[in-house]
Design an enzyme around this catalytic site. Structure first.
Site, PDB file in Angstrom:
ATOM      1  CG  ASP A  41      -1.708   1.213   1.426  1.00 22.84           C
ATOM      2  OD1 ASP A  41      -2.466   1.559   0.503  1.00 22.84           O
ATOM      3  OD2 ASP A  41      -1.582   1.861   2.477  1.00 22.84           O
ATOM      4  CG  ASP A  43      -1.764   7.678   0.442  1.00 23.81           C
ATOM      5  OD1 ASP A  43      -0.815   8.463   0.226  1.00 23.81           O
ATOM      6  OD2 ASP A  43      -2.718   7.529  -0.351  1.00 23.81           O
TER       7      ASP A  43
END
Length: 307
Positions: A41, A43
Site C-alpha cells: 500500500d 499512503d
C-alpha cells in the site's frame, strides 16, 4: 507474543506467532528471490503518517487544482463521505456504492476543473508528504535482487509516480503502480480516467491485474533493447511468494486472487496503537508500531533474499 524495541527507538515490532513466521521465512528463503514479489500500500505504509508533528498528506489530499472553487468542492465531498467510510452501521454493499459515488464525483471534479499535469507537479512539490526512513534502501535492495514491487493504491497513479520522482529523486525499474490512472492531452490537460475505478473497498478485485508480465520494468535487455528474459520466468504469476505491506487490515486483501504459496504480511500501526493492537496482531504476521521506519522491513527483506 514477541515485543521488542528496535534500535533503542520508540518504534516496536510485534510478532504474534513467532513459530509460524519463522516457517514462512524459511519457505521463502528456500524458494529464492526469483519466486518473490512485494505488494505494498502507499499512503501510511510507504509514507510517514506524522511529519514534524503534523499529519502527513495522502496522495489524494495533496492535490490542488488551479481553480480554488473545485478544491472547495472536493473538500466538501471528503467531509461528507469520509465519515461514511468508517461507519460500522452501514452494510458493506451499501458502503461500497457510497465509495464508488465519492471516487466518481471526485474524478469528475478533477476533469471539470481543468486539472493539468503542471498542477500535479506543483501540488507534490508543495505537499507535506514524505517516505519512511529506509524506503530507498528497501527499493534498492529489491531492485538489486530483481524483485518486483507493486504499489497498490486507491489513490491516483500519476500523483504517486510524481511523488516517487520528486521525493526519491531516482527511478526504480522494478516498481509498478496499480492505481487510478489519468489520461492527458498533448497540452497536459486531464481528459479522462483509464479503466475501472479503484477505491478503498474494491482494491482486491484488481489483484489479478498484478499477475501480468512486467518485462519493461524488471526484465533484462540486450544491446538493441530487446528483452532476453524468458517470459515465464519474468511473469509475476510465477512469483508464488509474497511480502505484503499495509497499514489497514483491509490491505491484506490486496493479494486476493493471487495463487501464492507463502505470504508474509507486515502491518504498520501509526496511531491509536493500544486500540488497534489486538486486531492487527491477529491479522498480520509482523507489526511495526508508532509510525516506525522501514529499516526493520529492509532487514526482513534482506533475510528473505539471502541464500
Amino acid at each position: 507474543m514477541e515485543k521488542v524495541v528496535i534500535d533503542g527507538s520508540e518504534s516496536e515490532v510485534v510478532v504474534g506467532d513467532a513459530h509460524s513466521l519463522q516457517n514462512k521465512i524459511s519457505a521463502i528463503r528456500t524458494s529464492g528471490s526469483s519466486k518473490l514479489q512485494v505488494i505494498a500500500d502507499f499512503d501510511g505504509t510507504l509514507t510517514k503518517y506524522w511529519i514534524n508533528g503534523h499529519r502527513g498528506q495522502s496522495s489524494h489530499s495533496l492535490l490542488q487544482q488551479d481553480d480554488p472553487e473545485y478544491n472547495m468542492k472536493k473538500q466538501k465531498l471528503a467531509e461528507y463521505y469520509h465519515p461514511l467510510e468508517f461507519n460500522p452501521a452501514i452494510p458493506l454493499d451499501e458502503k461500497t456504492k457510497l465509495m464508488e459515488e465519492w471516487w466518481g464525483k471526485t474524478h469528475d471534479l478533477l476533469i471539470e476543473g481543468g486539472l493539468t499535469y503542471d498542477a500535479i507537479r506543483n501540488s507534490v512539490a508543495n505537499a507535506n508528504i514524505a517516505f519512511r526512513d529506509g524506503v530507498v534502501e528497501f527499493f534498492e535492495l529489491l531492485e538489486e535482487r530483481n524483485v518486483p514491487v507493486l504499489i497498490f493504491s486507491a489513490g491516483l497513479a500519476d500523483i504517486i509516480e510524481e511523488v516517487l520522482r520528486q521525493k526519491l529523486r531516482r527511478s526504480f525499474k522494478n516498481i509498478r503502480v496499480v492505481s487510478n490512472r489519468m489520461v492527458f492531452d498533448e497540452n497536459g490537460h486531464l481528459l479522462r480516467f483509464k479503466g475501472k475505478t479503484i477505491h478503498v473497498l474494491n482494491k482486491n478485485e484488481h489483484a489479478l491485474d498484478m499477475a501480468e508480465p512486467l518485462h519493461e520494468q524488471f526484465g533484462e535487455e540486450d544491446d538493441k533493447g530487446i528483452m532476453i528474459n524468458d517470459e515465464e520466468e519474468s511473469a509475476l504469476k510465477q512469483r508464488t511468494n509474497v511480502l505484503l505491506l499495509g497499514d489497514h487490515t483491509g490491505d491484506l486483501r490486496m493479494s486476493d486472487g493471487l495463487n501464492y504459496e507463502t505470504r508474509i504480511s507486515v502491518g504498520f500501526i501509526n496511531h491509536n496503537v493500544e486500540a488497534s493492537l489486538d486486531g492487527y496482531k491477529k491479522a498480520f504476521d509482523v507489526l511495526y508500531l508508532n509510525d516506525a521506519s522501514m529499516h526493520g522491513v529492509v532487514k526482513l527483506a534482506s533475510h528473505l533474499c539471502s541464500t
